[in-house]
Design a protein around this motif. Structure first.
Motif, PDB file in Angstrom:
ATOM      1  N   ALA A 177      43.047  52.043  39.454  1.00  0.00           N
ATOM      2  CA  ALA A 177      43.713  50.862  38.901  1.00  0.00           C
ATOM      3  C   ALA A 177      43.064  49.572  39.390  1.00  0.00           C
ATOM      4  N   TRP A 178      42.550  49.584  40.607  1.00  0.00           N
ATOM      5  CA  TRP A 178      41.860  48.407  41.149  1.00  0.00           C
ATOM      6  C   TRP A 178      40.692  48.008  40.249  1.00  0.00           C
ATOM      7  N   TYR A 179      39.855  48.964  39.937  1.00  0.00           N
ATOM      8  CA  TYR A 179      38.665  48.652  39.130  1.00  0.00           C
ATOM      9  C   TYR A 179      39.030  48.347  37.686  1.00  0.00           C
ATOM     10  N   LEU A 180      39.971  49.077  37.123  1.00  0.00           N
ATOM     11  CA  LEU A 180      40.369  48.824  35.742  1.00  0.00           C
ATOM     12  C   LEU A 180      40.989  47.436  35.608  1.00  0.00           C
ATOM     13  N   ASP A 181      41.858  47.065  36.518  1.00  0.00           N
ATOM     14  CA  ASP A 181      42.510  45.760  36.466  1.00  0.00           C
ATOM     15  C   ASP A 181      41.486  44.629  36.509  1.00  0.00           C
ATOM     16  N   LEU A 182      40.459  44.779  37.337  1.00  0.00           N
ATOM     17  CA  LEU A 182      39.502  43.688  37.542  1.00  0.00           C
ATOM     18  C   LEU A 182      38.403  43.645  36.493  1.00  0.00           C
ATOM     19  N   THR A 183      38.432  44.534  35.515  1.00  0.00           N
ATOM     20  CA  THR A 183      37.512  44.371  34.376  1.00  0.00           C
ATOM     21  C   THR A 183      37.867  43.121  33.581  1.00  0.00           C
ATOM     22  N   GLN A 184      39.045  42.562  33.806  1.00  0.00           N
ATOM     23  CA  GLN A 184      39.436  41.328  33.113  1.00  0.00           C
ATOM     24  C   GLN A 184      38.700  40.098  33.632  1.00  0.00           C
ATOM     25  N   VAL A 185      38.163  40.178  34.838  1.00  0.00           N
ATOM     26  CA  VAL A 185      37.509  39.014  35.446  1.00  0.00           C
ATOM     27  C   VAL A 185      36.157  38.784  34.779  1.00  0.00           C
ATOM     28  N   PRO A 186      35.858  37.575  34.330  1.00  0.00           N
ATOM     29  CA  PRO A 186      34.564  37.303  33.685  1.00  0.00           C
ATOM     30  C   PRO A 186      33.400  37.669  34.589  1.00  0.00           C
ATOM     31  N   ALA A 187      32.366  38.240  33.982  1.00  0.00           N
ATOM     32  CA  ALA A 187      31.210  38.680  34.758  1.00  0.00           C
ATOM     33  C   ALA A 187      30.587  37.531  35.543  1.00  0.00           C
ATOM     34  N   ALA A 188      30.628  36.320  34.984  1.00  0.00           N
ATOM     35  CA  ALA A 188      30.040  35.162  35.670  1.00  0.00           C
ATOM     36  C   ALA A 188      30.774  34.821  36.962  1.00  0.00           C
ATOM     37  N   HIS A 189      31.977  35.335  37.123  1.00  0.00           N
ATOM     38  CA  HIS A 189      32.754  35.058  38.334  1.00  0.00           C
ATOM     39  C   HIS A 189      32.434  36.030  39.464  1.00  0.00           C
ATOM     40  N   MET A 190      31.621  37.053  39.179  1.00  0.00           N
ATOM     41  CA  MET A 190      31.347  38.100  40.162  1.00  0.00           C
ATOM     42  C   MET A 190      30.074  37.793  40.941  1.00  0.00           C
ATOM     43  N   MET A 194      29.315  31.373  40.168  1.00  0.00           N
ATOM     44  CA  MET A 194      30.209  32.256  40.916  1.00  0.00           C
ATOM     45  C   MET A 194      31.491  31.487  41.251  1.00  0.00           C
ATOM     46  N   HIS A 195      32.609  31.982  40.725  1.00  0.00           N
ATOM     47  CA  HIS A 195      33.903  31.345  40.951  1.00  0.00           C
ATOM     48  C   HIS A 195      34.852  32.366  41.563  1.00  0.00           C
ATOM     49  N   PRO A 196      35.715  31.960  42.476  1.00  0.00           N
ATOM     50  CA  PRO A 196      36.677  32.916  43.025  1.00  0.00           C
ATOM     51  C   PRO A 196      37.601  33.446  41.937  1.00  0.00           C
ATOM     52  N   ILE A 197      38.075  34.662  42.140  1.00  0.00           N
ATOM     53  CA  ILE A 197      39.052  35.227  41.215  1.00  0.00           C
ATOM     54  C   ILE A 197      40.335  34.415  41.313  1.00  0.00           C
ATOM     55  N   GLU A 198      40.866  34.046  40.157  1.00  0.00           N
ATOM     56  CA  GLU A 198      42.113  33.303  40.101  1.00  0.00           C
ATOM     57  C   GLU A 198      43.151  34.116  39.335  1.00  0.00           C
ATOM     58  N   ALA A 199      44.403  33.811  39.588  1.00  0.00           N
ATOM     59  CA  ALA A 199      45.478  34.545  38.920  1.00  0.00           C
ATOM     60  C   ALA A 199      45.352  34.455  37.404  1.00  0.00           C
ATOM     61  N   ARG A 200      44.861  33.327  36.916  1.00  0.00           N
ATOM     62  CA  ARG A 200      44.752  33.147  35.469  1.00  0.00           C
ATOM     63  C   ARG A 200      43.662  34.018  34.849  1.00  0.00           C
ATOM     64  N   ASP A 201      42.753  34.561  35.688  1.00  0.00           N
ATOM     65  CA  ASP A 201      41.734  35.483  35.175  1.00  0.00           C
ATOM     66  C   ASP A 201      42.337  36.835  34.792  1.00  0.00           C
ATOM     67  N   LEU A 202      43.531  37.116  35.291  1.00  0.00           N
ATOM     68  CA  LEU A 202      44.134  38.438  35.178  1.00  0.00           C
ATOM     69  C   LEU A 202      45.413  38.384  34.356  1.00  0.00           C
ATOM     70  N   SER A 203      45.811  39.527  33.872  1.00  0.00           N
ATOM     71  CA  SER A 203      47.090  39.612  33.182  1.00  0.00           C
ATOM     72  C   SER A 203      48.223  39.337  34.164  1.00  0.00           C
ATOM     73  N   ALA A 204      49.393  39.041  33.633  1.00  0.00           N
ATOM     74  CA  ALA A 204      50.557  38.832  34.502  1.00  0.00           C
ATOM     75  C   ALA A 204      50.831  40.109  35.296  1.00  0.00           C
ATOM     76  N   PRO A 205      51.178  39.993  36.579  1.00  0.00           N
ATOM     77  CA  PRO A 205      51.433  41.196  37.383  1.00  0.00           C
ATOM     78  C   PRO A 205      52.452  42.145  36.759  1.00  0.00           C
ATOM     79  N   ARG A 206      53.397  41.625  35.970  1.00  0.00           N
ATOM     80  CA  ARG A 206      54.403  42.496  35.363  1.00  0.00           C
ATOM     81  C   ARG A 206      53.785  43.504  34.396  1.00  0.00           C
ATOM     82  N   GLN A 207      52.531  43.242  33.960  1.00  0.00           N
ATOM     83  CA  GLN A 207      51.873  44.188  33.065  1.00  0.00           C
ATOM     84  C   GLN A 207      51.289  45.385  33.814  1.00  0.00           C
ATOM     85  N   LEU A 208      51.257  45.317  35.130  1.00  0.00           N
ATOM     86  CA  LEU A 208      50.868  46.487  35.916  1.00  0.00           C
ATOM     87  C   LEU A 208      52.124  47.327  36.132  1.00  0.00           C
TER      88      LEU A 208
END
Length: 354
Positions: A53-66, A1-15
């Protein structure tokens, strides 16, 4: 279990605006434009407007991090989605908006609440303190704070206040305060037919405008009804794909509202919150005389702190089983670290798009 990091997600400009538009395919262009305009009143309002959008965006986070497992989730967790539910002569303070509820990662359900709190207050220390309480209640459920008796209205007082606000002269009140207005004849007939099939005698029907929040742009009809000698005001609210279904748990669920109702309000005996079909769309039916809001903006600092702690206790007791056998201090740290990333992300997107 690892905290969500910015690098787990796309750049904010893609939202982008197009991204948020894609998570609201049920809205026609005019209704989406109205919702989009209202969303930029504040960072919290923007966050609340797009739970999909909250749930769709966070599908990028690896399952092991949850942390935790998938379970029945509240879905659109934020401080303003709690209120009073009247069942018989009992009044319960509970999460009260099941539209976006369903199976999802429980860690993201909790994280949504704390992200909303941090966007609202900007106070990391206050958010961290609520996360600590969340951990403590899961460890010892008996420590869940209870709402002081003086905060809780009497059941009949809730019904009388709501009735006085929305009903006069045997009709629904149509004015700027109620936001109730005219309804097309064809829609009136659909609502009347659906409610009559459930044993209600329909006295009046109106349509209500709502442009903000996660339900902004969805249609809402209100009906003054009578059944078994009891008068009620029912809201018939359009449903769409719930926010939780934009995450990893995408399979549709038969009779979702009834199943979520039993999971979120076990043992309360809530009899409304059933669904009807109006044309090709599904709507949830719920009593407006059996619901009341505790207006957070009207509370002083001490009272507000008390209410938020009660909300966190409600969440923790519901989520508790999904986090076994996770070490709760590790969960606490995961939430505290992750919430800084998600709140900063949504704030950056809000500032860029408004």
């Amino acid at each position: 279990m690892h905290p969500i990091e910015a690098r787990d997600l796309s750049a904010p400009r893609q939202l982008t605006r197009a991204f948020f538009r894609a998570t609201n395919p049920h809205l026609d262009p005019a209704r989406f434009e109205a919702k989009w305009a209202k969303a930029f009143e504040s960072p919290l309002r923007f966050f609340r407007a797009f739970p999909q959008a909250w749930y769709l965006d966070l599908t990028q986070v690896p399952a092991a991090h949850m942390p935790g497992r998938t379970d029945w989730c509240f879905g659109d967790l934020h401080p303003e989605n709690f209120g009073f539910l009247v069942v018989g002569d009992q009044v319960h303070y509970a999460f009260n908006d099941l539209d976006d509820s369903g199976p999802a990662e429980v860690g993201l359900d909790a994280l949504r609440y704390f992200t909303a709190h941090l966007l609202w207050t900007g106070d990391e220390r206050a958010t961290d303190a609520l996360i600590d309480l969340y951990r403590d209640v899961m460890r010892t459920p008996a420590r869940a704070p209870q709402l002081p008796a003086e905060f809780i209205p009497a059941a009949e007082a809730v019904r009388a206040r709501q009735r006085g606000k929305f009903v006069a002269g045997g009709k629904l009140v149509r004015d700027d305060d109620t936001r109730l207005g005219a309804v097309a004849t064809s829609d009136r007939e659909l609502v009347t037919r659906a409610l009559k099939a459930n044993g209600f005698s329909v006295r009046d029907v109106a349509e209500r405008e709502r442009e903000h929040g996660g339900s902004g742009g969805l249609r809402r009809f209100w009906a003054l009804v009578r059944r078994d000698g009891v008068t009620d005001v029912l809201e018939v609210k359009e449903l769409t794909r719930p926010a939780t279904a934009w995450g990893h748990a995408t399979s549709p669920i038969d009779d979702r509202i009834a199943k979520v109702r039993d999971a979120v309000w076990p043992g309360l005996g809530v009899s409304d919150h059933f669904t009807v079909a109006l044309g090709t769309s599904e709507y949830v039916v719920r009593s407006r005389l059996s619901r009341a809001t505790l207006r957070l903006e009207k509370l002083d600092e001490e009272a507000l702190e008390t209410v938020l702690e009660v909300q966190v206790g409600v969440m923790a007791r519901h989520h508790r089983r999904a986090f076994r056998p996770i070490e709760l201090q590790a969960l606490d740290e995961w939430l505290q670290d992750s919430v800084r990333v998600t709140a900063a992300r949504w704030l950056e997107v809000f500032e860029r798009l408004r």
